[in-house]
Design a protein around this motif. Structure first.
Motif, PDB file in Angstrom:
ATOM      1  N   LEU A  28       2.547   1.199 -12.507  1.00  0.00           N
ATOM      2  CA  LEU A  28       1.414   1.445 -11.617  1.00  0.00           C
ATOM      3  C   LEU A  28       0.317   0.396 -11.860  1.00  0.00           C
ATOM      4  N   LYS A  29       0.084   0.094 -13.115  1.00  0.00           N
ATOM      5  CA  LYS A  29      -0.948  -0.921 -13.401  1.00  0.00           C
ATOM      6  C   LYS A  29      -0.540  -2.287 -12.831  1.00  0.00           C
ATOM      7  N   GLU A  30       0.762  -2.587 -13.009  1.00  0.00           N
ATOM      8  CA  GLU A  30       1.226  -3.901 -12.505  1.00  0.00           C
ATOM      9  C   GLU A  30       1.103  -3.954 -10.984  1.00  0.00           C
ATOM     10  N   ILE A  31       1.423  -2.878 -10.318  1.00  0.00           N
ATOM     11  CA  ILE A  31       1.325  -2.867  -8.843  1.00  0.00           C
ATOM     12  C   ILE A  31      -0.134  -3.007  -8.431  1.00  0.00           C
ATOM     13  N   ARG A  32      -1.019  -2.344  -9.146  1.00  0.00           N
ATOM     14  CA  ARG A  32      -2.451  -2.471  -8.776  1.00  0.00           C
ATOM     15  C   ARG A  32      -2.963  -3.888  -9.010  1.00  0.00           C
ATOM     16  N   SER A  33      -2.353  -4.533  -9.991  1.00  0.00           N
ATOM     17  CA  SER A  33      -2.827  -5.928 -10.248  1.00  0.00           C
ATOM     18  C   SER A  33      -2.395  -6.889  -9.151  1.00  0.00           C
ATOM     19  N   LEU A  34      -1.460  -6.485  -8.298  1.00  0.00           N
ATOM     20  CA  LEU A  34      -0.989  -7.347  -7.214  1.00  0.00           C
ATOM     21  C   LEU A  34      -1.941  -7.345  -6.024  1.00  0.00           C
ATOM     22  N   GLU A  35      -2.895  -6.435  -6.050  1.00  0.00           N
ATOM     23  CA  GLU A  35      -3.744  -6.337  -4.843  1.00  0.00           C
ATOM     24  C   GLU A  35      -4.528  -7.633  -4.593  1.00  0.00           C
ATOM     25  N   THR A  36      -5.039  -8.236  -5.666  1.00  0.00           N
ATOM     26  CA  THR A  36      -5.807  -9.493  -5.480  1.00  0.00           C
ATOM     27  C   THR A  36      -4.899 -10.650  -5.145  1.00  0.00           C
ATOM     28  N   VAL A  37      -3.650 -10.521  -5.692  1.00  0.00           N
ATOM     29  CA  VAL A  37      -2.680 -11.604  -5.408  1.00  0.00           C
ATOM     30  C   VAL A  37      -2.300 -11.559  -3.941  1.00  0.00           C
ATOM     31  N   LEU A  38      -2.076 -10.341  -3.425  1.00  0.00           N
ATOM     32  CA  LEU A  38      -1.660 -10.209  -2.021  1.00  0.00           C
ATOM     33  C   LEU A  38      -2.792 -10.626  -1.083  1.00  0.00           C
ATOM     34  N   ASP A  39      -4.003 -10.446  -1.517  1.00  0.00           N
ATOM     35  CA  ASP A  39      -5.120 -10.853  -0.649  1.00  0.00           C
ATOM     36  C   ASP A  39      -5.273 -12.388  -0.603  1.00  0.00           C
ATOM     37  N   ASP A  40      -4.680 -13.046  -1.615  1.00  0.00           N
ATOM     38  CA  ASP A  40      -4.884 -14.517  -1.680  1.00  0.00           C
ATOM     39  C   ASP A  40      -3.536 -15.193  -1.812  1.00  0.00           C
ATOM     40  N   LEU A  41      -2.676 -14.996  -0.860  1.00  0.00           N
ATOM     41  CA  LEU A  41      -1.365 -15.655  -0.825  1.00  0.00           C
ATOM     42  C   LEU A  41      -1.518 -17.001  -0.126  1.00  0.00           C
ATOM     43  N   HIS A  60       0.829  -1.214   0.000  1.00  0.00           N
ATOM     44  CA  HIS A  60       0.000   0.000   0.000  1.00  0.00           C
ATOM     45  C   HIS A  60       0.866   1.268   0.000  1.00  0.00           C
ATOM     46  N   SER A  61       1.996   1.256   0.686  1.00  0.00           N
ATOM     47  CA  SER A  61       2.906   2.416   0.699  1.00  0.00           C
ATOM     48  C   SER A  61       3.470   2.670  -0.689  1.00  0.00           C
ATOM     49  N   LEU A  62       3.888   1.600  -1.389  1.00  0.00           N
ATOM     50  CA  LEU A  62       4.408   1.729  -2.743  1.00  0.00           C
ATOM     51  C   LEU A  62       3.322   2.237  -3.687  1.00  0.00           C
ATOM     52  N   LEU A  63       2.078   1.661  -3.488  1.00  0.00           N
ATOM     53  CA  LEU A  63       0.990   2.075  -4.363  1.00  0.00           C
ATOM     54  C   LEU A  63       0.703   3.572  -4.189  1.00  0.00           C
ATOM     55  N   THR A  64       0.710   3.984  -2.910  1.00  0.00           N
ATOM     56  CA  THR A  64       0.454   5.413  -2.649  1.00  0.00           C
ATOM     57  C   THR A  64       1.520   6.299  -3.318  1.00  0.00           C
ATOM     58  N   SER A  65       2.775   5.889  -3.242  1.00  0.00           N
ATOM     59  CA  SER A  65       3.884   6.666  -3.845  1.00  0.00           C
ATOM     60  C   SER A  65       3.761   6.727  -5.354  1.00  0.00           C
ATOM     61  N   LEU A  66       3.420   5.544  -5.961  1.00  0.00           N
ATOM     62  CA  LEU A  66       3.311   5.533  -7.420  1.00  0.00           C
ATOM     63  C   LEU A  66       2.125   6.372  -7.897  1.00  0.00           C
ATOM     64  N   GLU A  67       1.012   6.282  -7.117  1.00  0.00           N
ATOM     65  CA  GLU A  67      -0.144   7.085  -7.541  1.00  0.00           C
ATOM     66  C   GLU A  67       0.155   8.603  -7.464  1.00  0.00           C
ATOM     67  N   ALA A  68       1.104   8.963  -6.630  1.00  0.00           N
ATOM     68  CA  ALA A  68       1.451  10.391  -6.489  1.00  0.00           C
ATOM     69  C   ALA A  68       2.627  10.795  -7.382  1.00  0.00           C
ATOM     70  N   TRP A  69       2.982   9.982  -8.371  1.00  0.00           N
ATOM     71  CA  TRP A  69       4.202  10.272  -9.171  1.00  0.00           C
ATOM     72  C   TRP A  69       4.092  11.531 -10.004  1.00  0.00           C
ATOM     73  N   ARG A  70       2.811  11.893 -10.367  1.00  0.00           N
ATOM     74  CA  ARG A  70       2.670  13.100 -11.202  1.00  0.00           C
ATOM     75  C   ARG A  70       3.063  14.378 -10.437  1.00  0.00           C
ATOM     76  N   ALA A  71       2.952  14.302  -9.099  1.00  0.00           N
ATOM     77  CA  ALA A  71       3.261  15.479  -8.280  1.00  0.00           C
ATOM     78  C   ALA A  71       4.744  15.528  -7.878  1.00  0.00           C
ATOM     79  N   THR A  72       5.536  14.554  -8.316  1.00  0.00           N
ATOM     80  CA  THR A  72       6.941  14.482  -7.917  1.00  0.00           C
ATOM     81  C   THR A  72       7.830  14.756  -9.130  1.00  0.00           C
TER      82      THR A  72
END
Length: 591
Positions: A53-66, A21-33
């Motif tokens: 960013l798309k690849e990181i978002r696709s990991l959310e379901t994977v992380l929920d089902d490890l 989630h920390s990485l996702l938050t940072s990547l989503e804010a990349w336009r402001a950096t």
């Protein structure tokens, strides 16, 4: 994530989710950096960031089902792919950041150089301005000093004489006033006036430079005479060609005004040496003491000048002390001088006529016209008083022509054979149009030139002998007789009798008085009579007042004379009544 796949610890799973989630938050804010700024300028980097960013978002379901290694491997693969993309973008960002940092550093260095240059330029300008101000200040000081010196020189020129360097009349008057205020009971304030104007040479080679040299030399002599005196005095240049001296004598010191006068006169006993030669100058010196009766402190200066004027008029070579009568004389002179010009215009000055006689027959053969003046308020004014004034101020010329024309008119009332003698002044002779004016006068009055005799004195001949002789020759060519008047006065020279053909020689009155008792005078008269006879000139003796004088003159051969024995100057009507009643000659042979 890798530790959870190896150990399957629940805490690692939870930590992996938090990191995700920390990485996702940072990547989503990349336009402001900085990545956003990079993405705007670089299309590939923007694609990589978007794909990561798309690849990181696709990991959310994977992380929920490890639940097994497969899901872990999938997540690690995705993360590895995202890490590679982020690493490439980071390298690009780092390179760009390094480039921007270097550019900023270069810009900073440039700005620092510019600032340093501006600082140096400003410092130079400030130093240059300071140097300009210092130089300008120095220039202003020099200009102020020069202006001050010019002012001092101007003030000195206003206060001092340029030839001698002495103070002028104005400053001298101030010194007199100051000395008068400080005068004590036993002290005497005196002013001496040393007049050189009437005593300077009149030779042709005595020009302005020679005159200035004489004045400067006289000033030096007076300095040496005045400086040793133990007085609070000073030396100044007078308004004319002379000097003023202020002295304060003290009775206790035994220094009297007479002592000071001797010291002032002594230097002029020897010649004044100048670069133009040596000159013997005997000044006219007058002095006056300050008195309480003077109206102004500077009256003592005027009194000293009057005393010097008296010395000039009377030809005195000693120091003349001021007397109150001198002021009355100068005031009288001023009144007479002011009235003289008007008197000529209003016919107050008219000719009187003195008869001239043949001493043997007693018959009148001519008259001499003499100027007489009657003033309505002053009464009769003697010719000895107004003639010198007229000669001094130039009125002698109009006065002479007025007497000439009036005489020519009035003498025509007398018998036609009588001659008219009229004095001709040096000013009239030296005027350029004297011949023309005489021709006009004779034409206007109708008086015959053969009946007119013009009398000139020996002193007249001394002014410009050659020019005067030429003028007299021109007048003689008109038929006018020329008479040498007052022969025997002053520096008479026999050469005057032979250098010009005189129609008449008039012997001064002093010979008539001495001829009775002085044999030498009679011998001189015989000599003059012989020369006149050789030259073809008539001789007339003036000033005959007694029968004894007439007889003595007749005895030595004098034939013509005039004087109070026969009659003094009188109006034309009296001449007619006494001597020419009905134009008949009256004989005085019985006197």
């Amino acid at each position: 994530m890798a530790r959870y796949g190896a150990l399957s610890e629940p805490e690692d799973k939870s930590a992996a989710k938090r990191a995700y989630h920390s990485l996702l938050t940072s990547l989503e804010a990349w336009r402001a950096t900085d990545y956003g700024a990079l993405a705007k300028t670089s299309g590939p980097d923007r694609v990589k960031l978007t794909g990561a960013l798309k690849e990181i978002r696709s990991l959310e379901t994977v992380l929920d089902d490890l639940k097994g290694p497969g899901s872990v491997d999938q997540a690690l693969g995705t993360l590895q792919s995202v890490g590679g993309s982020l690493g490439q973008v980071g390298a690009t960002v780092a390179a760009r950041a390094a480039t921007q940092s270097e550019s900023a550093r270069q810009t900073l260095l440039l700005h620092q150089k510019i600032q340093a240059g501006l600082t140096l330029a400003l410092l130079f300008i400030v130093l240059a301005w300071i140097w300009y101000l210092l130089r300008r200040n120095a220039d202003l000081k020099r200009e102020n000093q020069a202006e001050q010196e010019r002012g001092e020189r101007l003030a000195r020129r206003l206060d001092h004489d340029g030839v001698t360097g002495l103070i002028n009349h104005r400053i001298f008057a101030e010194r007199v006033c100051a000395a008068r205020r400080d005068l004590t009971r036993n002290q005497t304030l005196s002013v001496f006036c040393v007049d050189l104007e009437s005593r300077l040479p009149t030779t042709v080679n005595f020009d302005q430079r020679a005159e200035d040299a004489v004045l400067a030399g006289a000033a030096d002599l007076l300095r040496h005479a005045v400086d040793p005196l133990d007085t609070r005095g000073c030396l100044a240049r007078a308004g004319g060609k002379g000097f003023l001296i202020l002295t304060v004598s003290d009775e206790e010191l035994g220094l009297t005004t007479a002592d000071i006068a001797d010291r002032i006169r002594a230097p002029f006993l020897r010649p004044i040496a100048t670069e133009h030669g040596s000159f013997v100058i005997t000044p006219a010196i007058g002095h006056a003491d300050a008195h309480d009766a003077d109206r102004e402190p500077t009256d003592v200066i005027r009194n000293a000048e009057l005393a010097a004027c008296n010395a000039v008029t009377n030809g005195r070579r000693r120091v003349v002390a001021y007397q109150t009568v001198m002021r009355a004389e100068i005031e009288r002179r001023a009144v007479v001088e002011g009235a003289l010009a008007r008197a000529v215009e209003t016919n107050e000055c008219l000719p009187h006529f003195q008869p001239q006689f043949n001493l043997e027959s007693g018959r009148v053969f001519g008259v001499e016209a003499l100027a007489r003046w009657y003033h309505a308020e002053l009464g009769w004014i003697s010719p000895s008083e107004f003639i010198p004034i007229a000669e001094g101020n130039g009125d002698i010329v109009p006065l002479g022509w007025k007497i000439m024309e009036t005489s020519c008119n009035e003498v025509q009332l007398l018998p036609v054979e009588l001659t008219l003698s009229v004095n001709l002044s040096v000013a009239q002779i030296l005027s350029d149009d004297v011949v023309g004016m005489l021709e006009e006068c004779l034409a206007r009055t109708g008086f015959p030139a053969r009946r007119l005799k013009l009398e000139v004195t020996e002193s007249t001949m001394m002014n410009d002998l050659k020019r005067i002789q030429e003028t007299l020759s021109q007048l003689r060519a008109l038929g006018i007789g020329i008479s040498l008047d007052d022969f025997g006065v002053g520096y008479s020279a026999l050469s005057y009798l032979t250098d010009f053909h005189w129609d008449e020689i008039k012997i001064d009155r002093s010979f008539a008085a001495k001829a009775v008792r002085d044999r030498k005078q009679r011998d001189v008269l015989k000599l003059v009579l012989g020369i006149a006879e050789t030259m073809g000139s008539r001789v007339l003796v003036e000033g005959i007042e007694t029968i004894e004088q007439r007889d003595a003159l007749v005895e030595i051969g004098c034939k013509n004379g005039q004087g109070y024995l026969f009659g003094g100057p009188m109006a034309i009507d009296d001449i007619t009544t006494l001597f020419f009643a009905e134009h008949s000659h009256r004989s005085l042979s019985g006197i």
